[in-house]
Motif scaffolding. Structure first.
Motif, PDB file in Angstrom:
ATOM      1  N   GLU A  82       6.851 -76.808 105.105  1.00 22.84           N
ATOM      2  CA  GLU A  82       7.990 -77.066 104.209  1.00 22.84           C
ATOM      3  C   GLU A  82       8.258 -78.570 104.102  1.00 22.84           C
ATOM      4  O   GLU A  82       8.305 -79.274 105.106  1.00 22.84           O
ATOM      5  CB  GLU A  82       9.239 -76.365 104.736  1.00 22.84           C
ATOM      6  N   GLY A  83       8.389 -79.051 102.861  1.00 19.55           N
ATOM      7  CA  GLY A  83       8.635 -80.473 102.624  1.00 19.55           C
ATOM      8  C   GLY A  83       7.379 -81.321 102.574  1.00 19.55           C
ATOM      9  O   GLY A  83       7.446 -82.519 102.308  1.00 19.55           O
ATOM     10  N   ARG A  84       6.213 -80.713 102.828  1.00 17.53           N
ATOM     11  CA  ARG A  84       4.932 -81.441 102.814  1.00 17.53           C
ATOM     12  C   ARG A  84       3.882 -80.605 102.075  1.00 17.53           C
ATOM     13  O   ARG A  84       2.823 -80.289 102.604  1.00 17.53           O
ATOM     14  CB  ARG A  84       4.485 -81.761 104.243  1.00 17.53           C
ATOM     15  N   ARG A  85       4.225 -80.235 100.827  1.00 16.76           N
ATOM     16  CA  ARG A  85       3.347 -79.369 100.030  1.00 16.76           C
ATOM     17  C   ARG A  85       3.048 -79.988  98.676  1.00 16.76           C
ATOM     18  O   ARG A  85       3.831 -80.779  98.165  1.00 16.76           O
ATOM     19  CB  ARG A  85       4.017 -78.012  99.794  1.00 16.76           C
ATOM     20  N   LEU A  86       1.929 -79.557  98.106  1.00 13.16           N
ATOM     21  CA  LEU A  86       1.579 -79.964  96.748  1.00 13.16           C
ATOM     22  C   LEU A  86       0.865 -78.822  96.057  1.00 13.16           C
ATOM     23  O   LEU A  86       0.349 -77.910  96.704  1.00 13.16           O
ATOM     24  CB  LEU A  86       0.730 -81.236  96.743  1.00 13.16           C
ATOM     25  N   GLU A  87       0.865 -78.902  94.737  1.00 16.23           N
ATOM     26  CA  GLU A  87       0.129 -77.951  93.905  1.00 16.23           C
ATOM     27  C   GLU A  87      -0.709 -78.739  92.915  1.00 16.23           C
ATOM     28  O   GLU A  87      -0.271 -79.774  92.400  1.00 16.23           O
ATOM     29  CB  GLU A  87       1.085 -77.033  93.158  1.00 16.23           C
ATOM     30  N   LYS A  88      -1.918 -78.240  92.684  1.00 19.76           N
ATOM     31  CA  LYS A  88      -2.814 -78.910  91.753  1.00 19.76           C
ATOM     32  C   LYS A  88      -3.826 -77.916  91.226  1.00 19.76           C
ATOM     33  O   LYS A  88      -4.035 -76.851  91.808  1.00 19.76           O
ATOM     34  CB  LYS A  88      -3.522 -80.087  92.426  1.00 19.76           C
ATOM     35  N   GLU A  89      -4.433 -78.276  90.114  1.00 20.80           N
ATOM     36  CA  GLU A  89      -5.590 -77.524  89.660  1.00 20.80           C
ATOM     37  C   GLU A  89      -6.796 -78.411  89.896  1.00 20.80           C
ATOM     38  O   GLU A  89      -6.719 -79.634  89.727  1.00 20.80           O
ATOM     39  CB  GLU A  89      -5.465 -77.080  88.209  1.00 20.80           C
ATOM     40  N   ARG A  90      -7.865 -77.800  90.341  1.00 20.54           N
ATOM     41  CA  ARG A  90      -9.092 -78.546  90.637  1.00 20.54           C
ATOM     42  C   ARG A  90     -10.195 -78.071  89.703  1.00 20.54           C
ATOM     43  O   ARG A  90     -10.455 -76.881  89.580  1.00 20.54           O
ATOM     44  CB  ARG A  90      -9.509 -78.340  92.085  1.00 20.54           C
ATOM     45  N   TRP A  91     -10.823 -79.035  89.084  1.00 27.23           N
ATOM     46  CA  TRP A  91     -11.976 -78.781  88.233  1.00 27.23           C
ATOM     47  C   TRP A  91     -13.203 -79.350  88.949  1.00 27.23           C
ATOM     48  O   TRP A  91     -13.237 -80.531  89.279  1.00 27.23           O
ATOM     49  CB  TRP A  91     -11.793 -79.463  86.884  1.00 27.23           C
ATOM     50  N   THR A  92     -14.195 -78.508  89.201  1.00 24.32           N
ATOM     51  CA  THR A  92     -15.422 -78.925  89.872  1.00 24.32           C
ATOM     52  C   THR A  92     -16.562 -78.836  88.873  1.00 24.32           C
ATOM     53  O   THR A  92     -16.786 -77.769  88.272  1.00 24.32           O
ATOM     54  CB  THR A  92     -15.716 -78.023  91.085  1.00 24.32           C
ATOM     55  N   GLY A  93     -17.252 -79.959  88.672  1.00 26.92           N
ATOM     56  CA  GLY A  93     -18.311 -79.980  87.673  1.00 26.92           C
ATOM     57  C   GLY A  93     -19.450 -80.898  88.046  1.00 26.92           C
ATOM     58  O   GLY A  93     -19.374 -81.649  89.021  1.00 26.92           O
ATOM     59  N   PRO A  94     -20.516 -80.845  87.251  1.00 27.71           N
ATOM     60  CA  PRO A  94     -21.733 -81.613  87.550  1.00 27.71           C
ATOM     61  C   PRO A  94     -21.649 -83.067  87.099  1.00 27.71           C
ATOM     62  O   PRO A  94     -20.997 -83.410  86.120  1.00 27.71           O
ATOM     63  CB  PRO A  94     -22.805 -80.873  86.749  1.00 27.71           C
ATOM     64  N   LEU A  95     -22.331 -83.905  87.879  1.00 25.62           N
ATOM     65  CA  LEU A  95     -22.569 -85.309  87.539  1.00 25.62           C
ATOM     66  C   LEU A  95     -24.079 -85.541  87.563  1.00 25.62           C
ATOM     67  O   LEU A  95     -24.815 -84.769  88.190  1.00 25.62           O
ATOM     68  CB  LEU A  95     -21.901 -86.232  88.556  1.00 25.62           C
ATOM     69  N   PRO A  96     -24.557 -86.601  86.941  1.00 19.63           N
ATOM     70  CA  PRO A  96     -25.992 -86.902  87.009  1.00 19.63           C
ATOM     71  C   PRO A  96     -26.474 -87.055  88.452  1.00 19.63           C
ATOM     72  O   PRO A  96     -25.704 -87.424  89.341  1.00 19.63           O
ATOM     73  CB  PRO A  96     -26.101 -88.233  86.249  1.00 19.63           C
TER      74      PRO A  96
END
Length: 159
Positions: A82-96
């Motif tokens: 509690e008090g030390r949380r975050l929310e995010k969306e993660r996109w994982t994709g290819p690089l050369p």
């Protein structure tokens, strides 16, 4: 359980890339440790997975250990973040060159921050990496951009 050395570089994002080849995941993350602690202990719910992660060190090369948790174990520990949380969306994709990026788009108090990370097999590979044009300023060695720091301190001002 996985136990390894993580070699990773982190950048701000100047513009979103084409995400058509990327995989999307929703992440809720909370920290059991505080910024002043030398070791970072994190809980993460990523889609259906539940993980406890212990990290030590700072910058490009760190020690990382992960343990899969059951939903019940996760739910038992989650209130302690509690008090030390975050929310995010993660996109994982290819690089050369067979590399992959992890693009985090933060929600809530950390919106509209966007950062991208790339993991490497070796320090020479990390040093040789040339970021694509959608990567912005590198923040690998800036502790203010660590997720644990941002959940309590907010987005660094010069983002």
């Amino acid at each position: 359980m996985t136990d390894f050395v993580e070699i990773e570089r982190k950048f701000l994002v100047t513009r979103l890339p084409d995400l058509s080849q990327a995989r999307r995941a929703e992440i809720a993350q909370g920290y059991l440790t505080r910024n002043s602690d030398s070791v970072q202990i994190r809980l993460r719910a990523e889609d259906a997975r539940r993980i406890l992660t212990v990290k030590s060190g700072w910058g490009m090369t760190r020690s990382e250990r992960e343990i899969a948790l059951t939903e019940a174990q996760f739910d038992t520990l989650w209130p302690a973040t509690e008090g030390r949380r975050l929310e995010k969306e993660r996109w994982t994709g290819p690089l050369p060159g067979g590399l992959r990026y992890e693009l985090d788009i933060f929600h809530g108090a950390l919106a509209p921050l966007q950062v991208v990370e790339v993991e490497f097999d070796s320090v020479p590979a990390a040093d040789a990496f040339r970021p694509p044009d959608w990567f912005g300023r590198e923040v690998t060695d800036d502790p203010r951009y660590g997720n644990r720091a941002m959940v309590t301190e907010g987005i660094p001002e010069e983002s």
